[in-house]
Design a protein around this motif. Structure first.
Motif, PDB file in Angstrom:
ATOM      1  N   ASP A   1       0.822  -1.211   0.000  1.00 12.86           N
ATOM      2  CA  ASP A   1       0.000   0.000   0.000  1.00 12.86           C
ATOM      3  C   ASP A   1       0.855   1.259   0.000  1.00 12.86           C
ATOM      4  OD1 ASP A   1      -2.267  -1.571   0.031  1.00 12.86           O
ATOM      5  OD2 ASP A   1      -2.607  -1.367   2.186  1.00 12.86           O
ATOM      6  N   LEU A   2       2.076   1.148   0.482  1.00 20.55           N
ATOM      7  CA  LEU A   2       2.995   2.293   0.510  1.00 20.55           C
ATOM      8  C   LEU A   2       3.798   2.417  -0.781  1.00 20.55           C
ATOM      9  CD1 LEU A   2       4.246   1.995   4.202  1.00 20.55           C
ATOM     10  CD2 LEU A   2       2.864   3.859   3.239  1.00 20.55           C
ATOM     11  N   GLY A   3       3.426   1.642  -1.790  1.00 23.61           N
ATOM     12  CA  GLY A   3       4.025   1.821  -3.111  1.00 23.61           C
ATOM     13  C   GLY A   3       5.205   0.928  -3.424  1.00 23.61           C
ATOM     14  N   LEU A   4       5.442  -0.107  -2.614  1.00 16.16           N
ATOM     15  CA  LEU A   4       6.557  -1.002  -2.868  1.00 16.16           C
ATOM     16  C   LEU A   4       6.090  -2.287  -3.555  1.00 16.16           C
ATOM     17  CD1 LEU A   4       8.558  -0.677   0.481  1.00 16.16           C
ATOM     18  CD2 LEU A   4       8.797   0.644  -1.635  1.00 16.16           C
ATOM     19  N   ASP A   5       6.972  -2.884  -4.307  1.00 15.45           N
ATOM     20  CA  ASP A   5       6.726  -4.186  -4.931  1.00 15.45           C
ATOM     21  C   ASP A   5       7.091  -5.246  -3.899  1.00 15.45           C
ATOM     22  OD1 ASP A   5       6.455  -6.386  -6.542  1.00 15.45           O
ATOM     23  OD2 ASP A   5       8.251  -5.981  -7.743  1.00 15.45           O
ATOM     24  N   ALA A   6       6.195  -5.449  -2.943  1.00 17.66           N
ATOM     25  CA  ALA A   6       6.497  -6.234  -1.751  1.00 17.66           C
ATOM     26  C   ALA A   6       6.035  -7.673  -1.882  1.00 17.66           C
ATOM     27  CB  ALA A   6       5.848  -5.594  -0.526  1.00 17.66           C
ATOM     28  N   PHE A   7       6.816  -8.583  -1.312  1.00 16.84           N
ATOM     29  CA  PHE A   7       6.433  -9.985  -1.208  1.00 16.84           C
ATOM     30  C   PHE A   7       6.876 -10.498   0.155  1.00 16.84           C
ATOM     31  CE2 PHE A   7      10.638  -9.818  -3.030  1.00 16.84           C
ATOM     32  CZ  PHE A   7      11.337 -10.858  -2.460  1.00 16.84           C
ATOM     33  N   GLY A   8       6.230 -11.574   0.635  1.00 19.82           N
ATOM     34  CA  GLY A   8       6.501 -12.087   1.962  1.00 19.82           C
ATOM     35  C   GLY A   8       7.131 -13.460   1.949  1.00 19.82           C
ATOM     36  N   LEU A   9       8.034 -13.682   2.907  1.00 19.81           N
ATOM     37  CA  LEU A   9       8.694 -14.975   3.078  1.00 19.81           C
ATOM     38  C   LEU A   9       8.585 -15.368   4.545  1.00 19.81           C
ATOM     39  CD1 LEU A   9      11.969 -14.163   1.091  1.00 19.81           C
ATOM     40  CD2 LEU A   9       9.986 -15.436   0.237  1.00 19.81           C
ATOM     41  N   ASP A  10       8.315 -16.649   4.804  1.00 12.80           N
ATOM     42  CA  ASP A  10       8.204 -17.090   6.187  1.00 12.80           C
ATOM     43  C   ASP A  10       8.579 -18.562   6.293  1.00 12.80           C
ATOM     44  OD1 ASP A  10       6.740 -15.734   8.804  1.00 12.80           O
ATOM     45  OD2 ASP A  10       6.708 -17.914   8.856  1.00 12.80           O
ATOM     46  N   LEU A  11       9.115 -18.920   7.461  1.00 10.85           N
ATOM     47  CA  LEU A  11       9.496 -20.302   7.726  1.00 10.85           C
ATOM     48  C   LEU A  11       8.284 -21.213   7.891  1.00 10.85           C
ATOM     49  CD1 LEU A  11      11.911 -22.219   8.494  1.00 10.85           C
ATOM     50  CD2 LEU A  11      11.539 -21.499  10.864  1.00 10.85           C
ATOM     51  N   SER A  12       7.161 -20.645   8.326  1.00 16.59           N
ATOM     52  CA  SER A  12       5.968 -21.431   8.655  1.00 16.59           C
ATOM     53  C   SER A  12       5.045 -21.606   7.455  1.00 16.59           C
ATOM     54  CB  SER A  12       5.197 -20.739   9.790  1.00 16.59           C
ATOM     55  OG  SER A  12       3.877 -21.213   9.883  1.00 16.59           O
ATOM     56  N   PRO A  13       4.850 -22.822   6.956  1.00 13.37           N
ATOM     57  CA  PRO A  13       3.903 -23.036   5.859  1.00 13.37           C
ATOM     58  C   PRO A  13       2.490 -22.596   6.227  1.00 13.37           C
ATOM     59  CG  PRO A  13       5.304 -24.952   6.120  1.00 13.37           C
ATOM     60  CD  PRO A  13       5.558 -24.075   7.309  1.00 13.37           C
ATOM     61  N   GLY A  14       2.104 -22.775   7.494  1.00 14.51           N
ATOM     62  CA  GLY A  14       0.781 -22.356   7.917  1.00 14.51           C
ATOM     63  C   GLY A  14       0.589 -20.853   7.801  1.00 14.51           C
ATOM     64  N   MET A  15       1.599 -20.089   8.193  1.00 11.55           N
ATOM     65  CA  MET A  15       1.532 -18.634   8.079  1.00 11.55           C
ATOM     66  C   MET A  15       1.470 -18.206   6.613  1.00 11.55           C
ATOM     67  SD  MET A  15       1.403 -17.010  10.977  1.00 11.55           S
ATOM     68  CE  MET A  15       1.688 -17.308  12.731  1.00 11.55           C
ATOM     69  N   VAL A  16       2.261 -18.847   5.785  1.00 16.77           N
ATOM     70  CA  VAL A  16       2.267 -18.507   4.356  1.00 16.77           C
ATOM     71  C   VAL A  16       0.912 -18.810   3.730  1.00 16.77           C
ATOM     72  CG1 VAL A  16       3.243 -19.157   2.114  1.00 16.77           C
ATOM     73  CG2 VAL A  16       4.758 -18.699   4.063  1.00 16.77           C
ATOM     74  N   ASP A  17       0.327 -19.937   4.088  1.00 15.90           N
ATOM     75  CA  ASP A  17      -0.999 -20.274   3.563  1.00 15.90           C
ATOM     76  C   ASP A  17      -2.034 -19.233   3.981  1.00 15.90           C
ATOM     77  OD1 ASP A  17      -2.901 -22.268   2.307  1.00 15.90           O
ATOM     78  OD2 ASP A  17      -3.701 -22.219   4.338  1.00 15.90           O
ATOM     79  N   HIS A  18      -1.988 -18.821   5.244  1.00 15.83           N
ATOM     80  CA  HIS A  18      -2.921 -17.788   5.708  1.00 15.83           C
ATOM     81  C   HIS A  18      -2.689 -16.483   4.954  1.00 15.83           C
ATOM     82  CE1 HIS A  18      -5.436 -15.596   8.684  1.00 15.83           C
ATOM     83  NE2 HIS A  18      -4.639 -14.607   8.341  1.00 15.83           N
ATOM     84  N   ALA A  19      -1.439 -16.081   4.789  1.00 17.17           N
ATOM     85  CA  ALA A  19      -1.138 -14.832   4.095  1.00 17.17           C
ATOM     86  C   ALA A  19      -1.635 -14.852   2.654  1.00 17.17           C
ATOM     87  CB  ALA A  19       0.371 -14.573   4.137  1.00 17.17           C
ATOM     88  N   ARG A  20      -1.485 -15.980   1.997  1.00 23.35           N
ATOM     89  CA  ARG A  20      -1.952 -16.080   0.610  1.00 23.35           C
ATOM     90  C   ARG A  20      -3.469 -15.927   0.532  1.00 23.35           C
ATOM     91  NH1 ARG A  20       1.768 -21.356  -1.027  1.00 23.35           N
ATOM     92  NH2 ARG A  20       3.637 -20.192  -1.662  1.00 23.35           N
ATOM     93  N   ARG A  21      -4.171 -16.498   1.514  1.00 20.85           N
ATOM     94  CA  ARG A  21      -5.634 -16.373   1.520  1.00 20.85           C
ATOM     95  C   ARG A  21      -6.088 -14.962   1.888  1.00 20.85           C
ATOM     96  NH1 ARG A  21      -7.302 -18.981   5.562  1.00 20.85           N
ATOM     97  NH2 ARG A  21      -5.469 -20.148   6.293  1.00 20.85           N
ATOM     98  N   ALA A  22      -5.363 -14.352   2.821  1.00 18.82           N
ATOM     99  CA  ALA A  22      -5.740 -13.002   3.276  1.00 18.82           C
ATOM    100  C   ALA A  22      -5.386 -11.924   2.264  1.00 18.82           C
ATOM    101  CB  ALA A  22      -5.069 -12.705   4.611  1.00 18.82           C
ATOM    102  N   HIS A  23      -4.318 -12.166   1.493  1.00 14.25           N
ATOM    103  CA  HIS A  23      -3.836 -11.149   0.539  1.00 14.25           C
ATOM    104  C   HIS A  23      -3.539 -11.827  -0.802  1.00 14.25           C
ATOM    105  CE1 HIS A  23      -3.400  -8.598   4.097  1.00 14.25           C
ATOM    106  NE2 HIS A  23      -2.726  -9.581   4.651  1.00 14.25           N
TER     107      HIS A  23
END
Length: 215
Positions: free
Chosen positions: A68-90
């Motif tokens: 939202d602040l104008g960056l080409d942002a992506f997320g990385l995390d050790l937890s597959p569960g967190m990544v799955d939630h992030a993909r669904r939320a965003h």
């Protein structure tokens, strides 16, 4: 390194929905973090390279803020569960499972890297390896914003984090690690704790120096 990572991954996989719900309003309740991230994003945009990794992204709320602040942002995390939630939320953003000492990013590819309390579970002796990897993926002039729990004592302090054991750091000691990794720390914010743990909250902004031009 493997043992603590497995412990951390398992612990966070087991609390995904609770963690996400607890931190849903984090940006509204933590003005210091919010403003440091906004400053970081402004500086990254000024480099001309908006590609930014949110390392240890959890449920993805800060990745979305960076976007939202104008960056080409992506997320990385050790937890597959967190990544799955992030993909669904965003769903419009990219999230991948990754270890912090082996980021799936090319050398010098990023204008910015956010590590928001994502290295707190790393034993002190392992931290230089993680910082070296972050330096590897930053472009010259790229920015790192790292946030962590701070202590007034001379040494890192291990404590029982609600999820899995973690460490608080003397701010000057952490800044020295950034310097040793090749970064230049140029701004810091240390403030009263936002939780009952009692540790101070610390934010350090650092930059990878530009490569001198040959005349």
């Amino acid at each position: 390194m493997v043992e603590y990572q497995e412990q951390t991954r398992t612990a966070y996989d087991g609390i995904v929905e609770l963690y996400a719900s607890m931190f849903a309003d984090r940006l509204e309740t933590q003005p210091f973090s919010r403003n440091m991230i906004s400053t970081f994003a402004e500086l990254v945009r000024a480099t001309g390279n908006p590609r930014t990794a949110d390392v240890g992204c959890g449920p993805g709320h800060f990745t979305a803020m960076l976007h939202d602040l104008g960056l080409d942002a992506f997320g990385l995390d050790l937890s597959p569960g967190m990544v799955d939630h992030a993909r669904r939320a965003h769903p419009a953003l990219r999230f991948d499972v990754a270890r912090m000492e082996a980021l799936p990013v090319g050398d010098g590819a990023l204008g910015g890297l956010l590590a928001h309390y994502s290295m707190i579970h790393t034993p002190p002796g392992e931290l230089p390896e993680l910082l070296a990897e972050q330096v590897r993926v930053l472009a010259p002039g790229g920015l790192l914003l790292v946030s962590f729990f701070a202590t007034d004592g001379p040494e890192p302090v291990r404590f029982d984090h609600k999820v899995t054991p973690a460490y608080s750091w003397p701010v000057d000691r952490f800044a020295e690690l950034l310097t040793a990794a090749g970064l230049v720390s140029f701004a810091r914010l240390v403030h009263d704790p936002a939780s009952e743990r009692g540790f101070l909250d610390a934010h350090l902004l650092a930059r990878l120096p530009q490569v001198p031009s040959e005349e």
